[in-house]
Motif scaffolding. Structure first.
Motif, mmCIF file in Angstrom:
data_model
loop_
_atom_site.group_PDB
_atom_site.id
_atom_site.type_symbol
_atom_site.label_atom_id
_atom_site.label_comp_id
_atom_site.label_asym_id
_atom_site.label_seq_id
_atom_site.Cartn_x
_atom_site.Cartn_y
_atom_site.Cartn_z
ATOM 1 N N ARG A 148 72.906 -48.959 -80.017
ATOM 2 C CA ARG A 148 72.912 -48.349 -78.505
ATOM 3 C C ARG A 148 72.640 -47.008 -78.502
ATOM 4 N N THR A 149 72.871 -46.138 -79.562
ATOM 5 C CA THR A 149 72.428 -44.607 -79.501
ATOM 6 C C THR A 149 71.050 -44.686 -79.438
ATOM 7 N N SER A 150 70.348 -45.431 -80.510
ATOM 8 C CA SER A 150 68.812 -45.443 -80.475
ATOM 9 C C SER A 150 68.249 -45.728 -79.038
ATOM 10 N N TYR A 151 68.580 -46.876 -78.338
ATOM 11 C CA TYR A 151 68.202 -47.251 -76.952
ATOM 12 C C TYR A 151 68.455 -46.244 -76.233
ATOM 13 N N ASN A 152 69.610 -45.219 -76.144
ATOM 14 C CA ASN A 152 69.873 -44.346 -75.402
ATOM 15 C C ASN A 152 69.036 -43.027 -75.540
ATOM 16 N N GLN A 153 68.326 -42.756 -76.915
ATOM 17 C CA GLN A 153 67.485 -42.054 -77.244
ATOM 18 C C GLN A 153 66.282 -42.311 -76.540
ATOM 19 N N TYR A 154 65.996 -43.706 -76.603
ATOM 20 C CA TYR A 154 64.762 -44.346 -76.104
ATOM 21 C C TYR A 154 64.619 -43.977 -74.710
ATOM 22 N N LEU A 155 65.533 -44.195 -73.992
ATOM 23 C CA LEU A 155 65.520 -43.774 -72.542
ATOM 24 C C LEU A 155 65.297 -42.449 -72.272
ATOM 25 N N ALA A 156 65.965 -41.458 -73.070
ATOM 26 C CA ALA A 156 65.550 -40.128 -72.738
ATOM 27 C C ALA A 156 64.271 -39.765 -72.987
ATOM 28 N N ILE A 157 63.530 -40.439 -74.135
ATOM 29 C CA ILE A 157 62.497 -39.924 -74.378
ATOM 30 C C ILE A 157 61.419 -40.507 -73.454
ATOM 31 N N CYS A 158 61.577 -41.678 -72.907
ATOM 32 C CA CYS A 158 60.957 -42.246 -71.868
ATOM 33 C C CYS A 158 61.033 -41.318 -70.775
ATOM 34 N N GLU A 159 62.193 -40.641 -70.340
ATOM 35 C CA GLU A 159 61.922 -39.766 -69.038
ATOM 36 C C GLU A 159 61.469 -38.756 -69.433
ATOM 37 N N LEU A 160 61.432 -38.079 -70.616
ATOM 38 C CA LEU A 160 60.751 -36.772 -70.885
ATOM 39 C C LEU A 160 59.160 -37.204 -70.750
ATOM 40 N N VAL A 161 58.676 -38.134 -71.543
ATOM 41 C CA VAL A 161 57.324 -38.526 -71.448
ATOM 42 C C VAL A 161 56.622 -38.822 -70.261
ATOM 43 N N GLU A 162 57.804 -39.462 -69.321
ATOM 44 C CA GLU A 162 57.050 -39.688 -67.888
ATOM 45 C C GLU A 162 56.793 -38.636 -67.330
ATOM 46 N N GLN A 163 57.344 -37.227 -67.645
ATOM 47 C CA GLN A 163 57.269 -35.999 -66.936
ATOM 48 C C GLN A 163 55.982 -35.333 -67.394
ATOM 49 N N VAL A 164 56.198 -35.268 -68.777
ATOM 50 C CA VAL A 164 55.061 -34.550 -69.506
ATOM 51 C C VAL A 164 53.729 -35.249 -69.747
ATOM 52 N N ARG A 165 53.542 -36.315 -70.086
ATOM 53 C CA ARG A 165 52.687 -37.024 -70.412
ATOM 54 C C ARG A 165 52.726 -38.521 -69.952
ATOM 55 N N PRO A 166 52.443 -38.741 -68.694
ATOM 56 C CA PRO A 166 52.501 -39.775 -67.871
ATOM 57 C C PRO A 166 51.667 -41.205 -68.658
ATOM 58 N N ASP A 167 50.484 -40.839 -69.276
ATOM 59 C CA ASP A 167 49.545 -41.952 -69.438
ATOM 60 C C ASP A 167 50.141 -42.657 -70.970
ATOM 61 N N VAL A 211 52.561 -44.589 -73.314
ATOM 62 C CA VAL A 211 53.596 -45.659 -73.431
ATOM 63 C C VAL A 211 54.228 -45.452 -74.586
ATOM 64 N N VAL A 212 55.580 -45.452 -74.412
ATOM 65 C CA VAL A 212 56.770 -44.969 -75.542
ATOM 66 C C VAL A 212 57.051 -46.567 -76.033
ATOM 67 N N PRO A 213 57.068 -46.520 -77.292
ATOM 68 C CA PRO A 213 57.278 -47.569 -78.284
ATOM 69 C C PRO A 213 58.908 -47.768 -78.222
ATOM 70 N N VAL A 214 59.307 -49.349 -78.147
ATOM 71 C CA VAL A 214 61.016 -49.531 -78.273
ATOM 72 C C VAL A 214 61.183 -49.396 -79.756
ATOM 73 N N PRO A 215 62.409 -48.695 -80.211
ATOM 74 C CA PRO A 215 62.843 -48.560 -81.377
ATOM 75 C C PRO A 215 63.355 -50.271 -81.879
ATOM 76 N N ILE A 216 63.275 -50.318 -83.077
ATOM 77 C CA ILE A 216 63.411 -51.736 -83.635
ATOM 78 C C ILE A 216 64.654 -51.524 -84.427
ATOM 79 N N PRO A 217 65.740 -52.014 -83.720
ATOM 80 C CA PRO A 217 67.073 -51.865 -84.676
ATOM 81 C C PRO A 217 67.027 -52.756 -86.034
ATOM 82 N N GLU A 218 67.832 -52.333 -86.960
ATOM 83 C CA GLU A 218 67.987 -52.763 -88.293
ATOM 84 C C GLU A 218 68.880 -54.459 -87.967
#
Length: 107
Positions: free
Chosen positions: A68-87, A89-96
């Motif tokens: 869940r924490t990894s997914y929350n970090q993924y969402l935060a990174i997606c929001e940041l990348v959308e603002q600074v580098r919209p082109d 595509v952020v990869p999704v974390p693969i859980p253990e």
């Protein structure tokens, strides 16, 4: 504070002003930690050089986190990348799986 952290904070300023404040602030903090990782560990100096490889290395450096924490970090990174580098595509974390590291079937 380095350039990436400053620019991440400025890029996400409008995002943190809307919606649920507590969750938005947590996401902004996670995104700024990601920017700090890029500056220190990856020695990145510009958002133009950010690639999926950097995001994957960030995930692998934090394998011990809950899914869940990894997914929350993924969402935060997606929001940041959308603002600074919209082109990008952020990869999704693969859980253990079942507590075993990736690549080890856990015999």
């Amino acid at each position: 504070m380095g350039y990436l952290k400053r620019s991440a904070r400025m890029a996400l300023n409008g995002y943190s002003r809307k919606g649920g404040k507590t969750n938005r602030r947590k996401q902004v903090d996670m995104a700024i930690r990601f920017a700090g990782y890029l500056e220190v560990e990856e020695r990145l100096r510009s958002w133009d050089r950010l690639s999926a490889r950097h995001v994957i290395r960030f995930y692998t450096s934090r394998r011990e986190l809950a899914p869940r924490t990894s997914y929350n970090q993924y969402l935060a990174i997606c929001e940041l990348v959308e603002q600074v580098r919209p082109d990008l595509v952020v990869p999704v974390p693969i859980p253990e799986r079942h507590g075993h590291p990736p690549g080890n079937p856990g015999k």
